[in-house]
Write an enzyme that holds these catalytic residues in place. Structure first.
Site, PDB file in Angstrom:
ATOM      1  CB  SER B   9     -28.441 -34.884  71.442  1.00 59.91           C
ATOM      2  OG  SER B   9     -29.632 -35.280  72.103  1.00 59.91           O
ATOM      3  CG  HIS B  10     -29.870 -32.889  77.122  1.00 56.79           C
ATOM      4  ND1 HIS B  10     -29.633 -31.801  76.333  1.00 56.79           N
ATOM      5  CD2 HIS B  10     -29.929 -32.438  78.394  1.00 56.79           C
ATOM      6  CE1 HIS B  10     -29.579 -30.724  77.112  1.00 56.79           C
ATOM      7  NE2 HIS B  10     -29.747 -31.093  78.365  1.00 56.79           N
TER       8      HIS B  10
END
Lengths: 211, 231
Positions: B9-10
């Protein structure tokens, strides 16, 4: 005049300097259609590249420079442009591997492989409002200049000019990739920051060739 | 060992949260978070993703789930850099991050192989689409016809009903039987479907099993429900 390792090192240090200067402009372009960190991400990446470039042996060839640049960008940029530009430099390096000097044909092969790497990674086409809109016109213009018998510096200048025009041409179109694609028609009127930064780095390749 | 999972994930917080949520239902599975940049900013890290691939791989393979676009690019780049043998058992799957991670974790936890876990993650899209078209297609009630059909009814006694953890235990047990099992007409081997029934304490539960081991499945499942899932 064929271009050697000095040219490759000069290209990347010029790119790092330009990205540092253009950082906030690239952030602004990105803020309009994305998450606003494109300049910051690239500046972090090319600053790391600059540190890396300080430690090259005298017998390094251009492909060594591009390969280490690729690894630094992939591991430090953080956004989509890290893997995309990293793949461009990596594939570009593979096309000219171990050549001590690059003639026009080698430059065109390098640019073509770099562009193909971006396409492979990002799966974008011309007209999607991405960095491909700078890269593909650049490759086409470089190939034309080579066919016309122009010099290495002229080939890179033709590529840079076409990339700049390609970046400008992303303004009136709807983005079809990345965060900007969520905006739909609202992306119209905004230049793609990835196309802009690719045009900047291709311009520095040309500047390094005439220096 | 089981198939491992990597959550890209970012955001380090999102990756960590998904690992925590999925891990609650899959204690046997190695689930590794690869969120954020090297300095914990928003973005994805090639180094973190590559390291996560290695630490999630026990030899049975790894399923990788990603959030927004550039997380996929980073994961694909890290994948390119794996050794050939590792590359053959690491798969980047197109699935919704939260629902895909939960279903993949449960599939891995019950011993599913790489294909099974990948399939479980991908079917999470179907569930996501169905909740958009809510009420459009209710499953047909199962009409007992064959010999190997066993039905039973009971009542949920545990205070929190068939929420995530009990639902996972229930699905895990149901999946051990070859018989097709339904709960109130819904596939009992699909965690997301069971959770989406939203069954609370005091609700009547109707179980139907159809298949050769139906007579074993129903008493086992009823006993689990009646045990209150240890709550």
């Amino acid at each position: 005049m064929a271009l050697g390792t000095d040219w490759a090192l000069d290209w990347l240090s010029r790119t790092a300097a330009t990205i540092a200067v253009q950082r906030s402009h690239l952030n602004t372009l990105d803020r309009e259609i994305g998450d606003g960190d494109h300049g910051e991400n690239l500046d972090r990446g090319f600053t790391a590249v600059l540190t890396e470039l300080a430690s090259f042996d005298d017998d390094a060839v251009p492909s060594d420079v591009l390969k280490r640049t690729a690894m630094k960008l992939i591991s430090t940029v953080g956004g989509a442009s890290g893997p995309l530009l990293g793949t461009a430099y990596l594939k570009g390096a593979a096309a000219i591997v171990d050549l001590p000097e690059l003639d026009g044909a080698a430059l065109v092969a390098m640019l073509t492989a770099a562009r193909d790497g971006v396409v492979l990674r990002g799966k974008a086409m011309v007209g999607d409002a991405t960095m491909i809109d700078a890269w593909t016109p650049a490759v086409d213009a470089a190939a034309r200049a080579l066919a016309e018998g122009q010099s290495e510096a002229e080939i890179l200048d033709a590529a840079a000019t076409a990339a700049e025009e390609g970046a400008l041409a992303t303004e009136p179109i709807v983005a079809r990739k990345g965060r900007a694609s969520y905006l739909g028609e609202r992306a119209i009127g905004h230049r793609d920051p990835g196309a802009q930064s690719s045009a900047l780095l291709l311009r520095e390749a040309a500047n390094a060739a005439i220096a | 060992m089981t198939v491992g999972l990597v959550i890209v994930s970012h955001s380090a917080a999102i990756a960590g949260g998904v690992v925590e949520l999925a891990g609650q239902m899959a204690s046997e599975v190695t689930i590794v978070a690869a969120g954020g940049t090297d300095d914990d900013g928003i973005g994805t890290s090639f180094t973190r993703v590559g390291a996560a691939f290695e630490s999630a791989d026990s030899g049975d393979g790894v399923i990788v789930l990603c959030d927004l676009g550039s997380a996929v690019l980073t994961a694909e780049t890290a994948w390119d850099f794996l050794a050939d043998d590792a590359r053959s058992r690491v798969r980047i799957v197109d699935a919704p991050l939260v629902e895909g991670a939960v279903t993949a974790a449960v599939a891995a936890n019950i011993g599913g192989d790489l294909d099974a876990v990948e399939h479980a993650a991908e079917t999470a899209w179907i569930r996501a689409e169905e909740s958009v078209n809510s009420g459009a297609s209710e499953a047909e009630p199962v009409v007992p016809t064959a010999i190997d059909v066993v039905t039973a009814s009971t009542v949920l006694v545990n205070p929190s009903g068939l929420h995530a953890r009990p639902a996972a235990e229930f699905v895990k047990l149901a999946a051990k039987f070859r018989a097709a099992v339904t709960v109130n007409g819904t596939d009992a081997k699909s965690l997301l479907r069971i959770m989406s029934l939203g069954l609370s304490v005091g609700t009547s539960v109707h179980l139907t099993a159809e298949g050769e081991d139906a007579a074993e499945a129903i008493p086992a499942l009823v006993a689990l429900i009646d045990s209150g899932f240890g709550e």
